[in-house]
Design a protein around this motif. Structure first.
Motif, PDB file in Angstrom:
ATOM      1  N   GLU A 108       0.826  -1.215   0.000  1.00 45.97           N
ATOM      2  CA  GLU A 108       0.000   0.000   0.000  1.00 45.97           C
ATOM      3  C   GLU A 108       0.857   1.261   0.000  1.00 45.97           C
ATOM      4  O   GLU A 108       0.430   2.314  -0.474  1.00 45.97           O
ATOM      5  CB  GLU A 108      -0.901   0.026   1.230  1.00 45.97           C
ATOM      6  CG  GLU A 108      -1.910  -1.104   1.262  1.00 45.97           C
ATOM      7  CD  GLU A 108      -2.731  -1.074   2.525  1.00 45.97           C
ATOM      8  OE1 GLU A 108      -3.882  -0.600   2.461  1.00 45.97           O
ATOM      9  OE2 GLU A 108      -2.212  -1.511   3.578  1.00 45.97           O
ATOM     10  N   VAL A 109       2.064   1.147   0.556  1.00 40.00           N
ATOM     11  CA  VAL A 109       2.976   2.280   0.672  1.00 40.00           C
ATOM     12  C   VAL A 109       4.390   1.760   0.447  1.00 40.00           C
ATOM     13  O   VAL A 109       4.734   0.664   0.888  1.00 40.00           O
ATOM     14  CB  VAL A 109       2.889   2.929   2.080  1.00 40.00           C
ATOM     15  CG1 VAL A 109       3.883   4.067   2.235  1.00 40.00           C
ATOM     16  CG2 VAL A 109       1.472   3.411   2.373  1.00 40.00           C
ATOM     17  N   LEU A 110       5.210   2.556  -0.220  1.00 34.41           N
ATOM     18  CA  LEU A 110       6.629   2.242  -0.391  1.00 34.41           C
ATOM     19  C   LEU A 110       7.405   2.978   0.687  1.00 34.41           C
ATOM     20  O   LEU A 110       7.117   4.147   0.966  1.00 34.41           O
ATOM     21  CB  LEU A 110       7.113   2.682  -1.772  1.00 34.41           C
ATOM     22  CG  LEU A 110       6.356   2.085  -2.958  1.00 34.41           C
ATOM     23  CD1 LEU A 110       6.734   2.803  -4.241  1.00 34.41           C
ATOM     24  CD2 LEU A 110       6.631   0.589  -3.058  1.00 34.41           C
ATOM     25  N   GLY A 111       8.384   2.314   1.275  1.00 35.13           N
ATOM     26  CA  GLY A 111       9.217   2.937   2.295  1.00 35.13           C
ATOM     27  C   GLY A 111      10.654   3.025   1.830  1.00 35.13           C
ATOM     28  O   GLY A 111      11.384   2.044   1.887  1.00 35.13           O
ATOM     29  N   GLY A 112      11.063   4.169   1.330  1.00 39.30           N
ATOM     30  CA  GLY A 112      12.429   4.371   0.855  1.00 39.30           C
ATOM     31  C   GLY A 112      13.348   4.661   2.023  1.00 39.30           C
ATOM     32  O   GLY A 112      13.126   5.622   2.755  1.00 39.30           O
ATOM     33  N   LEU A 113      14.367   3.816   2.208  1.00 32.13           N
ATOM     34  CA  LEU A 113      15.295   3.998   3.319  1.00 32.13           C
ATOM     35  C   LEU A 113      16.356   5.033   2.975  1.00 32.13           C
ATOM     36  O   LEU A 113      16.905   5.039   1.870  1.00 32.13           O
ATOM     37  CB  LEU A 113      15.974   2.664   3.685  1.00 32.13           C
ATOM     38  CG  LEU A 113      15.212   1.823   4.704  1.00 32.13           C
ATOM     39  CD1 LEU A 113      13.888   1.352   4.166  1.00 32.13           C
ATOM     40  CD2 LEU A 113      16.035   0.659   5.154  1.00 32.13           C
ATOM     41  N   GLU A 114      16.625   5.889   3.954  1.00 27.71           N
ATOM     42  CA  GLU A 114      17.637   6.936   3.837  1.00 27.71           C
ATOM     43  C   GLU A 114      18.998   6.288   3.583  1.00 27.71           C
ATOM     44  O   GLU A 114      19.334   5.317   4.242  1.00 27.71           O
ATOM     45  CB  GLU A 114      17.658   7.720   5.150  1.00 27.71           C
ATOM     46  CG  GLU A 114      18.681   8.802   5.210  1.00 27.71           C
ATOM     47  CD  GLU A 114      18.734   9.473   6.594  1.00 27.71           C
ATOM     48  OE1 GLU A 114      19.118  10.639   6.627  1.00 27.71           O
ATOM     49  OE2 GLU A 114      18.427   8.843   7.604  1.00 27.71           O
ATOM     50  N   LEU A 115      19.739   6.711   2.754  1.00 27.25           N
ATOM     51  CA  LEU A 115      19.654   7.677   1.689  1.00 27.25           C
ATOM     52  C   LEU A 115      19.420   6.982   0.344  1.00 27.25           C
ATOM     53  O   LEU A 115      18.673   7.464  -0.494  1.00 27.25           O
ATOM     54  CB  LEU A 115      20.962   8.483   1.659  1.00 27.25           C
ATOM     55  CG  LEU A 115      21.181   9.454   0.525  1.00 27.25           C
ATOM     56  CD1 LEU A 115      20.257  10.643   0.588  1.00 27.25           C
ATOM     57  CD2 LEU A 115      22.610   9.918   0.509  1.00 27.25           C
ATOM     58  N   GLY A 116      20.026   5.838   0.173  1.00 28.62           N
ATOM     59  CA  GLY A 116      19.987   5.176  -1.134  1.00 28.62           C
ATOM     60  C   GLY A 116      18.638   4.680  -1.578  1.00 28.62           C
ATOM     61  O   GLY A 116      18.375   4.592  -2.783  1.00 28.62           O
ATOM     62  N   GLY A 117      17.745   4.348  -0.658  1.00 28.45           N
ATOM     63  CA  GLY A 117      16.431   3.862  -1.052  1.00 28.45           C
ATOM     64  C   GLY A 117      15.486   4.958  -1.498  1.00 28.45           C
ATOM     65  O   GLY A 117      14.481   4.686  -2.158  1.00 28.45           O
ATOM     66  N   VAL A 118      15.797   6.204  -1.182  1.00 22.71           N
ATOM     67  CA  VAL A 118      14.891   7.315  -1.483  1.00 22.71           C
ATOM     68  C   VAL A 118      14.729   7.540  -2.992  1.00 22.71           C
ATOM     69  O   VAL A 118      13.594   7.593  -3.483  1.00 22.71           O
ATOM     70  CB  VAL A 118      15.315   8.597  -0.738  1.00 22.71           C
ATOM     71  CG1 VAL A 118      14.541   9.812  -1.236  1.00 22.71           C
ATOM     72  CG2 VAL A 118      15.111   8.403   0.763  1.00 22.71           C
TER      73      VAL A 118
END
Length: 150
Positions: A35-45
Motif C-alpha cells: 500500500e505504501v513504499l518505504g524508501g530507506l535513507e539515503l539510497g532507497g529514497v
C-alpha cells in the motif's frame, strides 16, 4: 560487518536511464498487498521515488532515526499507520538498517514483511531479516554480479 568490496550505487541512482531500469525490475517484485513504499535513507529514497512514480503507490522516506527538531518524524510523507509498507533499499549487506526500519515502522502501527532491494550482497547467514519476519527480494545478488564480471 564492513564489506570488502565497494559498489558505487550512486552511479545507477544518479543516472535516470539506469535508475529507471532498476526501478522497472523492482516494480515486478513488489508484493501484491503493498500500500505504501518505504524508501530507506539515503539510497532507497531515489529508487522509491521512481517506483512510486511508476506504480502510483505513495512513498514515505524513512530516516535512520527520527530528527530531534522539525517534524520529529522517523518517516516523512503520507500517513502510513495501519498500512502495508514494502521497504525499498539500494544495497543490503547485513540488513541492519532494514531491520531497524521495519521494527520502528511496526511500532508505529504499520505492517512490514518485505524489502525489495537493487543488490543483495549479503554473505550466507549475514542477512538475518527473516528472524524478524522480513523477506528479502532482490533484483541482483552478489553472485549475479560476480558471475557477470568473469
Amino acid at each position: 560487518m564492513r564489506a570488502t568490496e565497494y559498489f558505487d550505487k550512486y552511479r545507477f541512482e544518479g543516472d535516470p536511464a539506469l535508475l529507471r531500469r532498476v526501478a522497472e525490475q523492482m516494480v515486478r517484485l513488489l508484493p501484491a498487498d503493498t500500500e505504501v513504499l518505504g524508501g530507506l535513507e539515503l539510497g532507497g529514497v531515489p529508487i522509491a521515488t521512481m517506483v512510486s512514480a511508476m506504480t502510483d503507490l505513495p512513498a514515505v522516506f524513512v530516516r535512520k532515526e527520527a530528527k530531534t527538531y522539525g517534524t520529529r518524524r522517523l518517516a516523512e510523507g503520507p500517513d502510513f499507520a495501519g498500512r502495508a509498507i514494502t521497504l525499498i533499499e539500494d544495497i543490503i549487506t547485513t540488513g541492519g538498517a532494514v531491520r531497524a526500519a521495519a521494527l520502528a515502522l511496526r511500532a508505529r502501527d504499520s505492517t512490514v514483511h518485505t524489502v525489495v532491494c537493487a543488490i543483495d550482497r549479503s554473505e550466507p547467514g549475514a542477512n538475518t531479516l527473516h528472524e524478524v519476519g522480513v523477506r528479502t527480494v532482490s533484483v541482483l545478488t552478489k553472485a549475479d554480479l560476480d558471475a557477470d564480471s568473469r
